[in-house]
Design a protein around this motif. Structure first.
Motif, mmCIF file in Angstrom:
data_model
loop_
_atom_site.group_PDB
_atom_site.id
_atom_site.type_symbol
_atom_site.label_atom_id
_atom_site.label_comp_id
_atom_site.label_asym_id
_atom_site.label_seq_id
_atom_site.Cartn_x
_atom_site.Cartn_y
_atom_site.Cartn_z
ATOM 1 N N THR A 159 0.803 -1.226 0.000
ATOM 2 C CA THR A 159 0.000 0.000 0.000
ATOM 3 C C THR A 159 0.833 1.272 0.000
ATOM 4 N N ASP A 160 1.957 1.279 0.714
ATOM 5 C CA ASP A 160 2.786 2.478 0.834
ATOM 6 C C ASP A 160 4.251 2.053 0.985
ATOM 7 N N PRO A 161 4.906 1.695 -0.132
ATOM 8 C CA PRO A 161 6.284 1.206 -0.027
ATOM 9 C C PRO A 161 7.235 2.216 0.615
ATOM 10 N N ALA A 162 6.972 3.498 0.450
ATOM 11 C CA ALA A 162 7.842 4.503 1.061
ATOM 12 C C ALA A 162 7.727 4.484 2.580
ATOM 13 N N GLY A 163 6.629 3.968 3.102
ATOM 14 C CA GLY A 163 6.443 3.890 4.547
ATOM 15 C C GLY A 163 7.412 2.947 5.219
ATOM 16 N N LEU A 164 8.002 2.024 4.445
ATOM 17 C CA LEU A 164 8.967 1.088 5.021
ATOM 18 C C LEU A 164 10.276 1.774 5.404
ATOM 19 N N LEU A 165 10.477 2.997 4.928
ATOM 20 C CA LEU A 165 11.691 3.719 5.296
ATOM 21 C C LEU A 165 11.723 4.037 6.792
ATOM 22 N N ALA A 166 10.574 4.019 7.418
ATOM 23 C CA ALA A 166 10.507 4.295 8.851
ATOM 24 C C ALA A 166 10.899 3.083 9.698
ATOM 25 N N LEU A 167 10.949 1.908 9.094
ATOM 26 C CA LEU A 167 11.220 0.690 9.858
ATOM 27 C C LEU A 167 12.598 0.681 10.527
ATOM 28 N N PRO A 168 13.696 0.989 9.852
ATOM 29 C CA PRO A 168 14.989 0.980 10.565
ATOM 30 C C PRO A 168 15.048 1.989 11.714
ATOM 31 N N GLY A 169 14.475 3.162 11.504
ATOM 32 C CA GLY A 169 14.448 4.154 12.584
ATOM 33 C C GLY A 169 13.617 3.680 13.756
ATOM 34 N N ALA A 170 12.507 2.995 13.464
ATOM 35 C CA ALA A 170 11.654 2.480 14.538
ATOM 36 C C ALA A 170 12.371 1.403 15.332
ATOM 37 N N VAL A 171 13.141 0.557 14.649
ATOM 38 C CA VAL A 171 13.872 -0.506 15.350
ATOM 39 C C VAL A 171 14.948 0.100 16.256
ATOM 40 N N VAL A 172 15.700 1.071 15.735
ATOM 41 C CA VAL A 172 16.760 1.707 16.535
ATOM 42 C C VAL A 172 16.154 2.478 17.707
ATOM 43 N N PHE A 173 15.098 3.244 17.436
ATOM 44 C CA PHE A 173 14.456 4.002 18.513
ATOM 45 C C PHE A 173 13.856 3.069 19.552
ATOM 46 N N GLY A 174 13.274 1.948 19.115
ATOM 47 C CA GLY A 174 12.732 0.966 20.057
ATOM 48 C C GLY A 174 13.811 0.363 20.933
ATOM 49 N N LEU A 184 16.673 1.808 21.771
ATOM 50 C CA LEU A 184 17.082 2.842 22.728
ATOM 51 C C LEU A 184 16.042 3.029 23.828
ATOM 52 N N LEU A 185 14.778 3.034 23.437
ATOM 53 C CA LEU A 185 13.700 3.172 24.415
ATOM 54 C C LEU A 185 13.679 1.984 25.377
ATOM 55 N N GLY A 186 13.947 0.774 24.868
ATOM 56 C CA GLY A 186 14.024 -0.405 25.727
ATOM 57 C C GLY A 186 15.141 -0.300 26.751
ATOM 58 N N CYS A 187 16.288 0.248 26.342
ATOM 59 C CA CYS A 187 17.403 0.441 27.284
ATOM 60 C C CYS A 187 17.052 1.477 28.352
ATOM 61 N N VAL A 188 16.358 2.540 27.950
ATOM 62 C CA VAL A 188 15.952 3.568 28.916
ATOM 63 C C VAL A 188 14.970 2.983 29.924
ATOM 64 N N ILE A 189 14.018 2.194 29.449
ATOM 65 C CA ILE A 189 13.042 1.578 30.351
ATOM 66 C C ILE A 189 13.728 0.576 31.273
ATOM 67 N N ALA A 190 14.697 -0.171 30.746
ATOM 68 C CA ALA A 190 15.449 -1.111 31.594
ATOM 69 C C ALA A 190 16.202 -0.360 32.677
ATOM 70 N N TYR A 191 16.765 0.791 32.348
ATOM 71 C CA TYR A 191 17.479 1.588 33.340
ATOM 72 C C TYR A 191 16.526 2.135 34.400
ATOM 73 N N LEU A 192 15.385 2.650 33.968
ATOM 74 C CA LEU A 192 14.437 3.241 34.918
ATOM 75 C C LEU A 192 13.786 2.200 35.822
ATOM 76 N N SER A 193 13.678 0.963 35.353
ATOM 77 C CA SER A 193 13.024 -0.080 36.151
ATOM 78 C C SER A 193 14.019 -0.949 36.904
ATOM 79 N N ARG A 194 15.279 -0.549 36.984
ATOM 80 C CA ARG A 194 16.314 -1.392 37.585
ATOM 81 C C ARG A 194 16.067 -1.691 39.055
ATOM 82 N N ASN A 195 15.393 -0.818 39.781
ATOM 83 C CA ASN A 195 15.138 -1.048 41.200
ATOM 84 C C ASN A 195 13.784 -1.688 41.458
ATOM 85 N N ARG A 196 12.939 -1.773 40.450
ATOM 86 C CA ARG A 196 11.582 -2.277 40.652
ATOM 87 C C ARG A 196 11.388 -3.706 40.166
ATOM 88 N N ILE A 197 12.040 -4.057 39.077
ATOM 89 C CA ILE A 197 11.822 -5.365 38.475
ATOM 90 C C ILE A 197 13.101 -6.176 38.597
#
Length: 152
Positions: free
Chosen positions: A38-53, A55-68
């Motif tokens: 439907t939108d082949p140009a929309g796939l250009l967002a996939l690598p950025g989403a993976v990298v941002f995800g 980084l966001l996962g590492c931030v959440i792991a850091y913030l939850s280090r004392n709780r989980i």
């Protein structure tokens, strides 16, 4: 504020949000599979989403280090992997067939995600209650054992 079992409102909200987030994932991945057609140009967002995800996962792991599980091995690696896997599914929900028109497909997607959030709240409440009651039973058993040894 918590109830007698130690269940807090922020904990319930967080559990519901997590359930909603994970409940919407399958529809995002369907949208990701449909995007090349439907939108082949929309796939250009996939690598950025993976990298941002990741980084966001590492931030959440850091913030939850004392709780989980404070001594969880490979916390940041697991957070990065989970973030890289789940964030693209969430970002491509707009490409789900029928999501733009507000039809039945998007209503089903929202309904299933909403039910997943409610189920997560129920599971969180039951788990916290079970842990609280088990802790209380262990404490009472310890007190009874101490009383029996003190009276002998």
């Amino acid at each position: 504020m918590s109830n007698p079992y130690g269940v807090t409102i922020p904990g319930l909200v967080l559990a519901g949000g997590t359930g909603f987030y994970l409940g919407i994932q399958p529809f995002g991945y369907i949208g990701l599979l449909v995007t090349p057609f439907t939108d082949p140009a929309g796939l250009l967002a996939l690598p950025g989403a993976v990298v941002f995800g990741a980084l966001l996962g590492c931030v959440i792991a850091y913030l939850s280090r004392n709780r989980i599980k404070p001594k969880l091995a490979h916390r940041y690696r697991r957070g990065a992997i989970l973030g890289a896997i789940t964030l693209p599914g969430y970002l491509f929900i707009g490409h789900f067939p029928g999501a733009g028109e507000g039809g039945t497909a998007s209503q089903w997607a929202f309904g299933i995600a909403f039910c997943s959030g409610i189920a997560a709240i129920i599971v969180h409440y039951q788990r916290r209650k079970r842990l609280f009651l088990a802790r209380q039973a262990r404490r009472l058993a310890g007190q009874q054992a101490n009383q029996q040894t003190a009276t002998r």
